[in-house]
Design a protein around this motif. Sequence first.
Motif, PDB file in Angstrom:
ATOM      1  N   ALA A 111     -29.195 -46.939 -13.708  1.00 39.39           N
ATOM      2  CA  ALA A 111     -27.960 -46.140 -13.676  1.00 39.39           C
ATOM      3  C   ALA A 111     -26.878 -46.943 -14.377  1.00 39.39           C
ATOM      4  CB  ALA A 111     -27.541 -45.836 -12.234  1.00 39.39           C
ATOM      5  N   VAL A 112     -26.148 -46.292 -15.280  1.00 36.89           N
ATOM      6  CA  VAL A 112     -25.128 -47.005 -16.049  1.00 36.89           C
ATOM      7  C   VAL A 112     -23.911 -46.107 -16.262  1.00 36.89           C
ATOM      8  CG1 VAL A 112     -25.908 -46.302 -18.373  1.00 36.89           C
ATOM      9  CG2 VAL A 112     -24.761 -48.490 -18.078  1.00 36.89           C
ATOM     10  N   ILE A 113     -22.734 -46.706 -16.133  1.00 36.73           N
ATOM     11  CA  ILE A 113     -21.491 -46.016 -16.476  1.00 36.73           C
ATOM     12  C   ILE A 113     -21.336 -46.083 -17.988  1.00 36.73           C
ATOM     13  CG2 ILE A 113     -18.970 -46.140 -16.322  1.00 36.73           C
ATOM     14  CD1 ILE A 113     -19.381 -47.338 -13.490  1.00 36.73           C
ATOM     15  N   MET A 114     -21.310 -44.896 -18.640  1.00 41.75           N
ATOM     16  CA  MET A 114     -21.239 -44.900 -20.101  1.00 41.75           C
ATOM     17  C   MET A 114     -19.989 -44.203 -20.640  1.00 41.75           C
ATOM     18  SD  MET A 114     -22.377 -41.849 -19.467  1.00 41.75           S
ATOM     19  CE  MET A 114     -22.712 -40.788 -20.867  1.00 41.75           C
ATOM     20  N   ALA A 115     -19.103 -43.742 -19.758  1.00 39.78           N
ATOM     21  CA  ALA A 115     -17.840 -43.135 -20.211  1.00 39.78           C
ATOM     22  C   ALA A 115     -16.823 -43.133 -19.066  1.00 39.78           C
ATOM     23  CB  ALA A 115     -18.081 -41.707 -20.699  1.00 39.78           C
ATOM     24  N   ILE A 116     -15.561 -43.308 -19.439  1.00 39.99           N
ATOM     25  CA  ILE A 116     -14.457 -43.143 -18.494  1.00 39.99           C
ATOM     26  C   ILE A 116     -13.881 -41.754 -18.739  1.00 39.99           C
ATOM     27  CG2 ILE A 116     -12.263 -44.099 -17.668  1.00 39.99           C
ATOM     28  CD1 ILE A 116     -14.295 -46.279 -17.611  1.00 39.99           C
ATOM     29  N   VAL A 117     -13.707 -40.965 -17.700  1.00 41.47           N
ATOM     30  CA  VAL A 117     -13.245 -39.582 -17.870  1.00 41.47           C
ATOM     31  C   VAL A 117     -11.721 -39.536 -18.001  1.00 41.47           C
ATOM     32  CG1 VAL A 117     -13.097 -37.319 -16.757  1.00 41.47           C
ATOM     33  CG2 VAL A 117     -15.231 -38.641 -16.653  1.00 41.47           C
ATOM     34  N   ASP A 118     -11.247 -38.829 -19.035  1.00 45.69           N
ATOM     35  CA  ASP A 118      -9.814 -38.640 -19.244  1.00 45.69           C
ATOM     36  C   ASP A 118      -9.326 -37.332 -18.641  1.00 45.69           C
ATOM     37  OD1 ASP A 118      -9.233 -40.917 -20.842  1.00 45.69           O
ATOM     38  OD2 ASP A 118     -10.221 -39.948 -22.539  1.00 45.69           O
ATOM     39  N   MET A 119     -10.143 -36.299 -18.767  1.00 45.36           N
ATOM     40  CA  MET A 119      -9.693 -34.973 -18.360  1.00 45.36           C
ATOM     41  C   MET A 119     -10.900 -34.099 -18.046  1.00 45.36           C
ATOM     42  SD  MET A 119      -7.028 -32.513 -20.396  1.00 45.36           S
ATOM     43  CE  MET A 119      -8.159 -32.093 -21.713  1.00 45.36           C
ATOM     44  N   VAL A 120     -10.731 -33.224 -17.048  1.00 48.93           N
ATOM     45  CA  VAL A 120     -11.770 -32.257 -16.698  1.00 48.93           C
ATOM     46  C   VAL A 120     -11.134 -30.876 -16.740  1.00 48.93           C
ATOM     47  CG1 VAL A 120     -13.346 -31.465 -14.885  1.00 48.93           C
ATOM     48  CG2 VAL A 120     -12.989 -33.912 -15.242  1.00 48.93           C
ATOM     49  N   GLN A 121     -11.795 -29.951 -17.421  1.00 50.66           N
ATOM     50  CA  GLN A 121     -11.321 -28.568 -17.454  1.00 50.66           C
ATOM     51  C   GLN A 121     -12.409 -27.654 -16.929  1.00 50.66           C
ATOM     52  OE1 GLN A 121      -9.751 -28.329 -21.623  1.00 50.66           O
ATOM     53  NE2 GLN A 121      -7.938 -27.576 -20.542  1.00 50.66           N
ATOM     54  N   VAL A 122     -12.057 -26.823 -15.936  1.00 50.57           N
ATOM     55  CA  VAL A 122     -12.982 -25.834 -15.391  1.00 50.57           C
ATOM     56  C   VAL A 122     -12.400 -24.468 -15.730  1.00 50.57           C
ATOM     57  CG1 VAL A 122     -14.108 -24.926 -13.322  1.00 50.57           C
ATOM     58  CG2 VAL A 122     -13.734 -27.391 -13.564  1.00 50.57           C
ATOM     59  N   GLY A 123     -13.093 -23.712 -16.572  1.00 48.51           N
ATOM     60  CA  GLY A 123     -12.531 -22.472 -17.099  1.00 48.51           C
ATOM     61  C   GLY A 123     -11.243 -22.819 -17.839  1.00 48.51           C
TER      62      GLY A 123
END
Lengths: 96, 96, 96, 96, 96
Positions: free
Chosen positions: C76-88
């Motif tokens: 298991a590896v962290i491969m990205a830092i999330v900037d933004m999440v959009q749902v619909g």
Amino acid sequence: MLMGLVVGTVVSTRKEEDLTGLRFLMVKELDQKMEQTGKMVVCADAMGAGVGEVVLYASGSSARQTTVTKDRPVDAVIMAIVDMVQVGTDTTYVKP
Amino acid sequence: MLMGLVVGTVVSTRKEEDLTGLRFLMVKELDQKMEQTGKMVVCADAMGAGVGEVVLYASGSSARQTTVTKDRPVDAVIMAIVDMVQVGTDTTYVKP
Amino acid sequence: MLMGLVVGTVVSTRKEEDLTGLRFLMVKELDQKMEQTGKMVVCADAMGAGVGEVVLYASGSSARQTTVTKDRPVDAVIMAIVDMVQVGTDTTYVKP
Amino acid sequence: MLMGLVVGTVVSTRKEEDLTGLRFLMVKELDQKMEQTGKMVVCADAMGAGVGEVVLYASGSSARQTTVTKDRPVDAVIMAIVDMVQVGTDTTYVKP
Amino acid sequence: MLMGLVVGTVVSTRKEEDLTGLRFLMVKELDQKMEQTGKMVVCADAMGAGVGEVVLYASGSSARQTTVTKDRPVDAVIMAIVDMVQVGTDTTYVKP
């Protein structure tokens, strides 16, 4: 492998080029009593299976070890049609 | 493969270099009745899928068998857009 | 991939030699509403992630496709830092 | 690996050619108290196991690392027959 | 990786030849509060771990990346002994 019942088909025209010609079947997982566990997976079909048949399917990288799935982005494949299931000394399923 | 509904997007600028250019979509798993099972996975998009579309996605090493995901640290990929689902003799989904 | 929240660190001095220099972070899985699902996984960190950050992580053999995890016994590896999440059309998360 | 109890057999004549000669056994997963967890998997048999035996089975690509399963579309294999289980200082199972 | 507590040992004399010399340990999965989740897995031991120790274990093909498990039909391996766990600013575990 898991045992499952083929319940339907999934049709897709817009897909990875590598997948052209592969059939995708909906398979419901079965337990040793031949009852559905509630889980569903879409399998590539290496066997010409049909709706209503009981099958074995392999998942993960093992699903790419058949002739029709080699090097394709496929993670579940039907690799056997089940003829008979025996639990202890009972025959719990015979292919009609 | 599993069947899912694309519900959103995940944006990341700080990520493994190999991932540059890949889109990440949030996909909710669907069962054979086209109902959500509650599970969510973030898939790389090999198909140009959009929010609201029903897709097939592959997981594990099979997710690295598409052109856009080859040798990249990606464990889930959308590899087909679903046009139609048939369960037994019923058509349970047709792409609008 | 799955989305998760980094909640802590795991320290180990006695480990496979190959693992020297890798950081191990505890990550709680998030769903599309950014709520914890209850599952926890320990990820190798390929991104310099910190406690409180929302990340994407890859599992299985795909976790060995980053520079820092290549050929190592890491699943298991962290491969990205999330900037933004959009749902619909809703933005459900923006990195502070 | 997981520990399991062999409960039955699955017979198939129509299967991937590569699978000819392999036996398929139904295995119910056991926990550390030797109680069934409810999960069932169909394993290829690399050991000549029989109904009623407690076994270890490996899943995924590791299931293709035995002589009988190499390069075959098999995702679960019995690779050991269990002689004894010890939990703490208690012996919870001894092969009859 | 997952974090677990070593609770016991599994002894097998009849096993794949490749497995000769490997120890098999029963590991109960732990969550970030160091509580057992209920899941149990049997791991090959690459670290000389003992009953009562908290460990990290890797699953799937990653479990074959240690010296002792290379090319063997093993799908779970202990690859680190845990010294300390920190959740936020709390130290929730220190190896005795």
